[in-house]
Design a protein around this motif. Structure first.
Motif, PDB file in Angstrom:
ATOM      1  N   UNK A 171       0.831  -1.214   0.000  1.00  0.00           N
ATOM      2  CA  UNK A 171       0.000   0.000   0.000  1.00  0.00           C
ATOM      3  C   UNK A 171       0.861   1.258   0.000  1.00  0.00           C
ATOM      4  N   UNK A 172       2.028   1.176   0.642  1.00  0.00           N
ATOM      5  CA  UNK A 172       2.923   2.339   0.646  1.00  0.00           C
ATOM      6  C   UNK A 172       3.410   2.676  -0.758  1.00  0.00           C
ATOM      7  N   UNK A 173       3.445   1.658  -1.634  1.00  0.00           N
ATOM      8  CA  UNK A 173       3.949   1.915  -2.980  1.00  0.00           C
ATOM      9  C   UNK A 173       2.855   2.442  -3.906  1.00  0.00           C
ATOM     10  N   UNK A 174       1.616   2.468  -3.427  1.00  0.00           N
ATOM     11  CA  UNK A 174       0.508   2.871  -4.305  1.00  0.00           C
ATOM     12  C   UNK A 174       0.416   4.376  -4.446  1.00  0.00           C
ATOM     13  N   UNK A 175       1.432   4.947  -5.030  1.00  0.00           N
ATOM     14  CA  UNK A 175       1.368   6.368  -5.347  1.00  0.00           C
ATOM     15  C   UNK A 175       1.561   7.246  -4.138  1.00  0.00           C
ATOM     16  N   UNK A 176       1.945   8.489  -4.432  1.00  0.00           N
ATOM     17  CA  UNK A 176       2.129   9.456  -3.378  1.00  0.00           C
ATOM     18  C   UNK A 176       0.762   9.982  -2.954  1.00  0.00           C
TER      19      UNK A 176
END
Ligand code: CUA
Length: 326
Positions: A313-318
């Protein structure tokens, strides 16, 4: 200087010298006053001893100067301890922005560590010199405590929630990792080794240690196999036209780190703790405007898997700009 002294651990992190300086200051002040008081007790017991049965002590009138001295000196010393201690404490709890992530799961009786690149280790931890590492830790059973004396770092690891710690190793070598909270029969065997490596050695280790997939990729695989995307779609969210049917669950694209409104009127920061709770106990804090439909995944997902989903989830966009329109 203490390296060969068996009772004193090596100093191998960016914080260890600061912690030691504070420690020696506290020991020094305590030692000085303890010795002074002991010496005065002995000296005064001779100097002021009763010399005859008829002897009476002189009346003591008090002394403003003396009162001031023994108020101001300890007060100043404790203030120094407070400010100094607070500065070291904040340095120890606030990780620098460039810190890499490391996930730690404690269980009776081992440490399971997961690198963001996907490498997993048990009771062994490889880290490069000079790189700050932020640990997100939890336990599968009872309270443990992650303790690396050479880093002057110790943090309890609790079941049911995340705790954090960070360190920046400054010296290559091998250091002890202990569990510092009594956690059952083999507590004393819950130990490991931290291998601090030169960056090029670390790169070699990383490429040699079979990873397969990164932690975030493992999380994505879980996300898809559990059909999380049926309710929390992650594709093409940016282009959802106005008025399109909304998904059953809030979009998780760019959600990590943002503030969400809750059904009960409150708000919550979407951090590791909140995501974990939402997966295991989804009814606890439901997002505003959504039906409380989500089933609990308690018992289906282990702590390591929850951490993988969080990494994904941390990698799902800023984080999107204000008013993300969910
Ligand atoms: Cu785990 Cu002691």
């Amino acid at each position: 200087m203490w390296k060969d002294f068996p009772l004193f651990p090596d100093s191998a992190s960016s914080l260890s010298d600061r912690v030691d300086a504070l420690y020696f200051f506290l020991i020094g002040v305590s030692g000085f006053f303890a010795s002074l008081i002991c010496a005065l007790v002995v000296i005064f017991s001779f100097k002021y001893k009763r010399r005859s049965p008829k002897e009476r002590g002189a009346a003591i009138e008090g002394s403003l100067a003396l009162e001031l001295v023994w108020t101001i000196i300890p007060f100043s010393l404790t203030l120094v301890m407070f400010v100094w201690g607070a500065r070291v404490y904040f340095a120890a709890v606030v990780p620098p922005a460039d810190a890499s992530e490391l996930y730690v799961v404690g269980k009776q009786w081992m440490w399971k560590l997961q690198h963001p690149q996907g490498q997993r280790e048990i009771n062994e931890l490889h880290v490069p010199v000079g790189q700050a590492v932020r640990l997100t830790m939890t336990s599968e059973d009872v309270i443990h405590s992650f303790y690396v004396p050479a880093f002057r770092m110790k943090q309890d690891v609790l079941p049911g929630r995340y705790t954090h710690a960070w360190f920046r190793a400054t010296k290559a070598g091998e250091y002890h990792l202990f569990c510092a909270e009594y956690c059952g029969t083999k507590h004393s065997g819950m130990i490991g080794t931290v291998h601090v490596m030169e960056p090029q050695d670390y790169e070699r280790w990383l490429s040699g240690a079979m990873a397969g997939e990164t932690t975030a990729e493992a999380g994505r695989r879980l996300y898809e196999s559990l059909r999380c995307d049926a309710c929390h779609p992650v594709q093409a969210q940016a282009g959802v036209p106005a008025g399109a049917p909304v998904a059953r669950g809030p979009s998780l694209v760019g959600a990590f780190g943002t503030l969400v409104a809750l059904a009960d009127g409150g708000t919550a920061v979407v951090d590791e703790e909140y995501v974990r709770e939402s997966i295991l106990r989804p009814m606890q804090r439901v997002t505003k405007d959504y039906e409380p439909l989500m089933p609990s995944y308690e018992g289906q997902l282990g702590e390591e898997q929850v951490l993988q989903i969080i990494a994904y989830l941390k990698t799902l966009g800023a984080a999107p700009a204000a008013g993300g329109g969910r």
